[in-house]
Motif scaffolding. Sequence first.
Motif, PDB file in Angstrom:
ATOM      1  N   ASN A  65       1.170  15.132  -3.272  1.00 22.68           N
ATOM      2  CA  ASN A  65       1.407  16.573  -3.381  1.00 22.68           C
ATOM      3  C   ASN A  65       1.140  17.280  -2.065  1.00 22.68           C
ATOM      4  N   SER A  66       0.607  16.551  -1.099  1.00 18.22           N
ATOM      5  CA  SER A  66       0.253  17.156   0.191  1.00 18.22           C
ATOM      6  C   SER A  66       0.784  16.266   1.304  1.00 18.22           C
ATOM      7  N   ASN A  67       0.383  16.551   2.522  1.00 20.80           N
ATOM      8  CA  ASN A  67       0.793  15.700   3.645  1.00 20.80           C
ATOM      9  C   ASN A  67      -0.040  14.430   3.734  1.00 20.80           C
ATOM     10  N   LYS A  68      -1.177  14.410   3.046  1.00 17.16           N
ATOM     11  CA  LYS A  68      -2.056  13.244   3.068  1.00 17.16           C
ATOM     12  C   LYS A  68      -1.575  12.215   2.038  1.00 17.16           C
ATOM     13  N   ILE A  69      -1.673  10.947   2.424  1.00 15.86           N
ATOM     14  CA  ILE A  69      -1.288   9.849   1.532  1.00 15.86           C
ATOM     15  C   ILE A  69      -2.521   8.999   1.279  1.00 15.86           C
ATOM     16  N   ARG A  70      -2.801   8.723   0.023  1.00 18.08           N
ATOM     17  CA  ARG A  70      -3.994   7.963  -0.332  1.00 18.08           C
ATOM     18  C   ARG A  70      -3.678   6.476  -0.424  1.00 18.08           C
ATOM     19  N   PHE A  71      -4.457   5.687   0.306  1.00 19.57           N
ATOM     20  CA  PHE A  71      -4.344   4.235   0.285  1.00 19.57           C
ATOM     21  C   PHE A  71      -5.701   3.642  -0.025  1.00 19.57           C
ATOM     22  N   SER A  72      -5.704   2.529  -0.734  1.00 18.12           N
ATOM     23  CA  SER A  72      -6.956   1.803  -0.934  1.00 18.12           C
ATOM     24  C   SER A  72      -7.237   1.004   0.337  1.00 18.12           C
ATOM     25  N   PRO A  73      -8.489   0.641   0.570  1.00 17.95           N
ATOM     26  CA  PRO A  73      -8.793  -0.219   1.722  1.00 17.95           C
ATOM     27  C   PRO A  73      -8.008  -1.534   1.682  1.00 17.95           C
ATOM     28  N   HIS A  74      -7.744  -2.042   0.471  1.00 13.13           N
ATOM     29  CA  HIS A  74      -6.982  -3.289   0.327  1.00 13.13           C
ATOM     30  C   HIS A  74      -5.528  -3.107   0.756  1.00 13.13           C
ATOM     31  N   GLN A  75      -4.955  -1.956   0.435  1.00 13.42           N
ATOM     32  CA  GLN A  75      -3.576  -1.683   0.839  1.00 13.42           C
ATOM     33  C   GLN A  75      -3.469  -1.560   2.365  1.00 13.42           C
ATOM     34  N   ILE A  76      -4.435  -0.890   2.960  1.00 15.53           N
ATOM     35  CA  ILE A  76      -4.455  -0.764   4.423  1.00 15.53           C
ATOM     36  C   ILE A  76      -4.579  -2.146   5.055  1.00 15.53           C
ATOM     37  N   ALA A  77      -5.496  -2.943   4.552  1.00 14.31           N
ATOM     38  CA  ALA A  77      -5.711  -4.294   5.087  1.00 14.31           C
ATOM     39  C   ALA A  77      -4.454  -5.151   4.955  1.00 14.31           C
ATOM     40  N   PHE A  78      -3.754  -5.028   3.837  1.00 17.19           N
ATOM     41  CA  PHE A  78      -2.532  -5.811   3.639  1.00 17.19           C
ATOM     42  C   PHE A  78      -1.531  -5.512   4.751  1.00 17.19           C
ATOM     43  N   HIS A  79      -1.308  -4.238   5.035  1.00 17.50           N
ATOM     44  CA  HIS A  79      -0.298  -3.863   6.033  1.00 17.50           C
ATOM     45  C   HIS A  79      -0.752  -4.178   7.459  1.00 17.50           C
ATOM     46  N   ILE A  80      -2.043  -4.148   7.711  1.00 14.68           N
ATOM     47  CA  ILE A  80      -2.545  -4.571   9.027  1.00 14.68           C
ATOM     48  C   ILE A  80      -2.332  -6.077   9.194  1.00 14.68           C
ATOM     49  N   ARG A  81      -2.597  -6.810   8.143  1.00  9.44           N
ATOM     50  CA  ARG A  81      -2.468  -8.273   8.172  1.00  9.44           C
ATOM     51  C   ARG A  81      -1.001  -8.713   8.176  1.00  9.44           C
ATOM     52  N   HIS A  82      -0.118  -7.893   7.586  1.00  8.51           N
ATOM     53  CA  HIS A  82       1.311  -8.222   7.468  1.00  8.51           C
ATOM     54  C   HIS A  82       2.137  -7.065   8.035  1.00  8.51           C
ATOM     55  N   PRO A  83       2.203  -6.929   9.352  1.00  9.44           N
ATOM     56  CA  PRO A  83       2.867  -5.771   9.956  1.00  9.44           C
ATOM     57  C   PRO A  83       4.398  -5.829   9.946  1.00  9.44           C
ATOM     58  N   LYS A  84       4.974  -6.991   9.688  1.00  9.21           N
ATOM     59  CA  LYS A  84       6.427  -7.129   9.710  1.00  9.21           C
ATOM     60  C   LYS A  84       6.966  -7.306   8.297  1.00  9.21           C
ATOM     61  N   ASN A  85       8.166  -6.807   8.081  1.00  5.70           N
ATOM     62  CA  ASN A  85       8.857  -6.917   6.787  1.00  5.70           C
ATOM     63  C   ASN A  85       8.104  -6.204   5.664  1.00  5.70           C
ATOM     64  N   THR A  86       7.288  -5.223   6.027  1.00  3.62           N
ATOM     65  CA  THR A  86       6.577  -4.425   5.023  1.00  3.62           C
ATOM     66  C   THR A  86       6.854  -2.955   5.294  1.00  3.62           C
ATOM     67  N   PHE A  87       6.997  -2.205   4.203  1.00  2.00           N
ATOM     68  CA  PHE A  87       7.345  -0.793   4.312  1.00  2.00           C
ATOM     69  C   PHE A  87       6.552   0.018   3.295  1.00  2.00           C
ATOM     70  N   ILE A  88       6.454   1.303   3.575  1.00  2.77           N
ATOM     71  CA  ILE A  88       5.803   2.248   2.669  1.00  2.77           C
ATOM     72  C   ILE A  88       6.795   3.368   2.430  1.00  2.77           C
ATOM     73  N   LEU A  89       7.146   3.574   1.176  1.00  2.00           N
ATOM     74  CA  LEU A  89       8.091   4.615   0.783  1.00  2.00           C
ATOM     75  C   LEU A  89       7.304   5.695   0.064  1.00  2.00           C
ATOM     76  N   VAL A  90       7.303   6.906   0.633  1.00  2.00           N
ATOM     77  CA  VAL A  90       6.478   7.996   0.134  1.00  2.00           C
ATOM     78  C   VAL A  90       7.365   9.125  -0.356  1.00  2.00           C
ATOM     79  N   LYS A  91       7.067   9.625  -1.537  1.00  2.00           N
ATOM     80  CA  LYS A  91       7.763  10.803  -2.063  1.00  2.00           C
ATOM     81  C   LYS A  91       6.804  11.982  -2.065  1.00  2.00           C
TER      82      LYS A  91
END
Length: 135
Positions: A65-91
Motif C-alpha cells: 500500500n506504500s512505497n515500502k516492500i516487506r520481505f522476510s530475512p529468508h526472502q532477502i537471503a534467497f535473492h542474495i544467494r541466487h541473483p540470476k534468473n530471479t525476479f520480484i513482481l510488486v503491485k
Amino acid sequence: MENGQGFEEGLITLKPETKFYKEVKKNFKEFSLIRIENLSLAGTPDLLIYNNNSYFFTVELKVTNSNKIRFSPHQIAFHIRHPKNTFILVKHLASGISKLYEGKDIELLVARGLTLEACCSSLDACRLYLSKLGA
C-alpha cells in the motif's frame, strides 16, 4: 481469520497477494506457471516459471500500500544467494501499477522501495520482458 483470509457475507475474501497471483496467472497465459507453496524451505519465491524460450526463472510476488516492500530475512537471503534468473513482481495497490525488479537488486529494493527504477512497469510490460528471457 489469522492467515489474512476472512469471511465477507458468507464468501471467503482472498489475501491481496492471492488476488495478485490470480491476476498474474490470467495475464501470463503463454508461460507455464508453477505456484510454490513451500513451508519447509523459507524464502523460496512464489512462482517457478518456464517461458516459450525454454527458460526457467522464479518470481516473488509482493503487494504493498506504500512505497515500502516487506520481505522476510529468508526472502532477502534467497535473492542474495541466487541473483540470476530471479525476479520480484510488486503491485502497488493504490495505483494498481505492477513493477518488476531483478533479484540481484533485493538490497536496493529493501532500502528504496518502489522509488527504485524497475525493469518495467505495468503487468503487460512485465509479461513482455519475461517472455524475452533466454531468447
